[in-house]
Design an enzyme around this catalytic site. Structure first.
Site, PDB file in Angstrom:
ATOM      1  N   LYS A  78       0.876  -1.174   0.000  1.00 50.78           N
ATOM      2  CA  LYS A  78       0.000   0.000   0.000  1.00 50.78           C
ATOM      3  C   LYS A  78       0.905   1.213   0.000  1.00 50.78           C
ATOM      4  O   LYS A  78       1.856   1.289   0.776  1.00 50.78           O
ATOM      5  CB  LYS A  78      -0.868  -0.018   1.287  1.00 50.78           C
ATOM      6  CG  LYS A  78      -1.855   1.117   1.368  1.00 50.78           C
ATOM      7  CD  LYS A  78      -3.160   0.756   0.690  1.00 50.78           C
ATOM      8  CE  LYS A  78      -4.021   1.963   0.384  1.00 50.78           C
ATOM      9  NZ  LYS A  78      -3.710   2.676  -0.880  1.00 50.78           N
ATOM     10  N   LYS A 114       5.372   1.855  -3.192  1.00 52.34           N
ATOM     11  CA  LYS A 114       5.283   3.215  -3.750  1.00 52.34           C
ATOM     12  C   LYS A 114       5.559   3.109  -5.239  1.00 52.34           C
ATOM     13  O   LYS A 114       6.251   2.191  -5.680  1.00 52.34           O
ATOM     14  CB  LYS A 114       6.343   4.119  -3.095  1.00 52.34           C
ATOM     15  CG  LYS A 114       6.045   5.595  -3.196  1.00 52.34           C
ATOM     16  CD  LYS A 114       5.128   6.068  -2.083  1.00 52.34           C
ATOM     17  CE  LYS A 114       4.680   7.494  -2.310  1.00 52.34           C
ATOM     18  NZ  LYS A 114       3.974   8.053  -1.156  1.00 52.34           N
ATOM     19  N   ASP A 154      -0.278  10.751  -4.570  1.00 49.90           N
ATOM     20  CA  ASP A 154       0.874  11.413  -3.929  1.00 49.90           C
ATOM     21  C   ASP A 154       1.100  12.671  -4.766  1.00 49.90           C
ATOM     22  O   ASP A 154       0.158  13.126  -5.445  1.00 49.90           O
ATOM     23  CB  ASP A 154       2.103  10.481  -3.921  1.00 49.90           C
ATOM     24  CG  ASP A 154       3.243  11.006  -3.050  1.00 49.90           C
ATOM     25  OD1 ASP A 154       3.160  10.912  -1.825  1.00 49.90           O
ATOM     26  OD2 ASP A 154       4.232  11.548  -3.595  1.00 49.90           O
TER      27      ASP A 154
HETATM   28  P1  NDP Z   1       0.476  17.725  -4.341  1.00 51.88           P
HETATM   29  O1  NDP Z   1       0.951  17.365  -5.687  1.00 51.88           O
HETATM   30  O2  NDP Z   1      -0.961  17.911  -4.102  1.00 51.88           O
HETATM   31  O3  NDP Z   1       1.247  19.029  -3.815  1.00 51.88           O
HETATM   32  C1  NDP Z   1       2.631  19.069  -3.766  1.00 51.88           C
HETATM   33  C2  NDP Z   1       3.064  20.438  -3.289  1.00 51.88           C
HETATM   34  O4  NDP Z   1       4.463  20.408  -3.005  1.00 51.88           O
HETATM   35  C3  NDP Z   1       2.876  21.520  -4.323  1.00 51.88           C
HETATM   36  O5  NDP Z   1       2.613  22.713  -3.677  1.00 51.88           O
HETATM   37  C4  NDP Z   1       4.230  21.529  -5.028  1.00 51.88           C
HETATM   38  O6  NDP Z   1       4.534  22.760  -5.663  1.00 51.88           O
HETATM   39  C5  NDP Z   1       5.156  21.309  -3.883  1.00 51.88           C
HETATM   40  N1  NDP Z   1       6.395  20.690  -4.378  1.00 51.88           N
HETATM   41  C6  NDP Z   1       6.516  19.538  -5.093  1.00 51.88           C
HETATM   42  N2  NDP Z   1       7.784  19.307  -5.413  1.00 51.88           N
HETATM   43  C7  NDP Z   1       8.479  20.346  -4.903  1.00 51.88           C
HETATM   44  C8  NDP Z   1       9.843  20.684  -4.891  1.00 51.88           C
HETATM   45  N3  NDP Z   1      10.764  19.914  -5.506  1.00 51.88           N
HETATM   46  N4  NDP Z   1      10.202  21.823  -4.232  1.00 51.88           N
HETATM   47  C9  NDP Z   1       9.279  22.597  -3.606  1.00 51.88           C
HETATM   48  N5  NDP Z   1       7.969  22.325  -3.592  1.00 51.88           N
HETATM   49  C10 NDP Z   1       7.584  21.217  -4.232  1.00 51.88           C
HETATM   50  O7  NDP Z   1       1.063  16.582  -3.367  1.00 51.88           O
HETATM   51  P2  NDP Z   1       0.610  16.179  -1.901  1.00 51.88           P
HETATM   52  O8  NDP Z   1       0.113  17.366  -1.166  1.00 51.88           O
HETATM   53  O9  NDP Z   1      -0.242  14.975  -2.000  1.00 51.88           O
HETATM   54  O10 NDP Z   1       1.997  15.695  -1.262  1.00 51.88           O
HETATM   55  C11 NDP Z   1       2.874  16.570  -0.555  1.00 51.88           C
HETATM   56  C12 NDP Z   1       3.793  15.749   0.337  1.00 51.88           C
HETATM   57  O11 NDP Z   1       3.001  14.975   1.256  1.00 51.88           O
HETATM   58  C13 NDP Z   1       4.680  14.749  -0.378  1.00 51.88           C
HETATM   59  O12 NDP Z   1       5.909  14.630   0.324  1.00 51.88           O
HETATM   60  C14 NDP Z   1       3.907  13.447  -0.228  1.00 51.88           C
HETATM   61  O13 NDP Z   1       4.747  12.307  -0.341  1.00 51.88           O
HETATM   62  C15 NDP Z   1       3.373  13.613   1.181  1.00 51.88           C
HETATM   63  N6  NDP Z   1       2.229  12.769   1.527  1.00 51.88           N
HETATM   64  C16 NDP Z   1       1.063  12.830   0.810  1.00 51.88           C
HETATM   65  C17 NDP Z   1      -0.005  12.037   1.164  1.00 51.88           C
HETATM   66  C18 NDP Z   1      -1.320  12.152   0.486  1.00 51.88           C
HETATM   67  O14 NDP Z   1      -2.277  11.558   0.995  1.00 51.88           O
HETATM   68  N7  NDP Z   1      -1.471  12.896  -0.592  1.00 51.88           N
HETATM   69  C19 NDP Z   1       0.103  11.061   2.273  1.00 51.88           C
HETATM   70  C20 NDP Z   1       1.332  11.150   3.021  1.00 51.88           C
HETATM   71  C21 NDP Z   1       2.350  11.950   2.621  1.00 51.88           C
HETATM   72  P3  NDP Z   1       4.682  22.809  -7.267  1.00 51.88           P
HETATM   73  O15 NDP Z   1       3.278  22.937  -7.775  1.00 51.88           O
HETATM   74  O16 NDP Z   1       5.522  23.990  -7.516  1.00 51.88           O
HETATM   75  O17 NDP Z   1       5.348  21.529  -7.700  1.00 51.88           O
END
Ligand code: NDP
Length: 434
Positions: A78, A114, A154
């Protein structure tokens, strides 16, 4: 490191976990049997595949797809799918490795995996995203299944992408099963799943603050990111009476007045990101807010910091700045957003610091609840799922305190790693060398 020299994020994640497990392992030598640690760092299976698809100009595009099936000792694999140009095998192995321990902490029967692709959804039309998702699933479908491997979202994979992926899986398999989570409400999704990671992170921060007789109310909160996790962390923080001071994307951050982001500003952010798919610079302009190009939000004085964007977005210098400005609590919504140096700085300063595998586990836990509802062919109410999420976060918090407290200080890194490890290790030892 010799076997996989070009996977620095994976090495970082393993170093963090095994470093913190060392004293525990020295006291519990039974876990050193059967090359257990060596087996934990070797994925059970990795699938890598070509994803070719046709863009709106009629050109054929080629991306690489992956699924890392890391560990199935306690349940089906998962973990999310990430679509981002920085995706490579090392990044996905770090995420899958973290996921194994996180899922162990949730109390639900889920192994760790993943996957994803180096596909960049930015600037692509809906039709292009759909064709990419269909091409991706045309290979992935033969490796997953409701009792084998259940992917979720993600970075770059939200409700729109899960819908396209699910549609293609259903067509190819001729089955309507719980093979993906994060589905829409009309086709088997769970209420609260979109909110779960962000809500869970804030519940966890609140539990941490409560150990000091404090709470999220009236706290100044800095948040990074503006995607799924950041949006709902902001929503719950506002609901609990905190002042949200920042959100960001990879280009810069926006600062709200001291009174914090309003509910109307949050609604506008969600519309901007999820409907128009615009940048934070545009949001700042539309809302008349200060925008800091090329900067991260960690220089803004706060009581609680919630990194919710991506790995290694908060380094040792950022940590020192946060500490100098009096931060009391850091709860990670993202996976491994703090570098090893930053983590050390927080722990040395003895502040409340929660690693993502504990504080962001609410997302995967609610995916587990979505699977349960699918298997039972029923849907729980919003209140019911939220109450279960709240309880799970409380349990994870208690488990961390129980396993990570020494001389009156709770090291949540140790607590999370030891608690997650024990569960998975016991199951692996019981199942023999497989
Ligand atoms: P989204 O795609 O919805 O949002 C990602 C956010 O992070 C955007 O604001 C993006 O900005 C920014 N971002 C991505 N890459 C970079 C980078 N290299 N430098 C700076 N900012 C960056 O993803 P999520 O909100 O789902 O995920 C965010 C984090 O949470 C990740 O680490 C993910 O693994 C973790 N996570 C998510 C879960 C989920 O249920 N969705 C569960 C547990 C953990 P930009 O648009 O500029 O790329």
């Amino acid at each position: 490191k010799q076997r996989d020299p070009n996977q620095p994020e994976f090495h970082q994640a393993v170093e963090e976990v095994f470093g913190s497990l060392q004293p525990f392992l020295a006291k519990n030598p039974k876990y050193m049997q059967q090359s257990l640690l060596e087996r934990l760092v070797e994925p059970e299976r990795v699938v890598m595949f070509r994803v070719s698809w046709v863009d709106d100009k009629g050109q054929v595009q080629v991306n690489r797809g992956y699924r890392v099936q890391m560990n199935s000792a306690i349940g089906p694999y998962k973990g999310g799918l990430r679509f981002h140009p920085t995706v490579n095998l090392g990044v996905l192995k770090f995420l899958a490795f973290e996921q194994v321990f996180k899922n162990g902490l949730t109390t639900l029967p889920m192994g760790g995996g993943k996957g994803g692709s180096d596909f960049d959804p930015k600037g692509k039309s809906d039709a292009e995203v759909m064709r990419f998702c269909q091409a991706f699933m045309s290979e992935l479908y033969r490796h997953i299944g409701a009792d084998t491997d259940v992917p979720a979202g993600d970075i770059g994979v939200g409700g729109r992408e899960i819908g396209f992926l699910f549609g293609q899986y259903k067509k190819l398999s001729n089955e309507f099963t719980s093979v993906l989570t994060g589905k829409g409400l009309t086709y088997g999704g769970s209420l609260i799943r979109p909110e779960a990671t962000g809500y869970g992170t804030v519940y966890f921060a609140d539990h941490m603050l409560k150990t000091k007789g404090d709470s999220m109310a009236h706290k100044r909160v800095t948040i990074s990111g503006s995607g799924n996790v950041a949006q709902y962390a902001a929503e719950k923080a506002i609901q609990l009476g905190a002042q949200v001071l920042t959100v960001s994307d990879s280009n810069g951050f926006v600062k709200f007045p001291d009174s914090g982001m309003t509910e109307a500003q949050l609604a506008a952010l969600i519309e901007l990101k999820e409907v128009r798919r615009e940048r934070i610079s545009v949001y700042a302009k539309e809302q008349g807010l200060e925008y800091f190009e090329g900067k991260r939000p960690w220089g803004v004085a706060c009581d609680v910091a919630l990194p919710c964007a991506t790995q290694n977005e908060l380094d040792e210098n950022d940590a020192k700045t946060l500490l100098a400005n009096g931060v009391k609590c850091v709860a990670e919504g993202a996976n491994m957003p703090s570098t090893l140096g930053a983590v050390e700085a927080f722990i040395n300063a003895k502040i409340l610091y929660a690693p993502g595998k504990a504080s962001n586990a609410g997302g995967v836990a609610t995916s587990g609840l979505e699977m349960s509802q699918n298997h039972m062919h029923l849907s729980w109410t919003r209140e019911e799922v939220d109450a279960r999420l709240f309880d799970i976060m409380q349990n994870i918090h208690e488990n961390c305190v129980e396993n990570g407290t020494e001389n009156g200080y709770t090291n949540y890194v140790n607590g999370a790693n030891i608690a997650g490890f024990k569960k998975v290790a016991e199951a692996m030892l019981a199942q023999g060398v497989v």
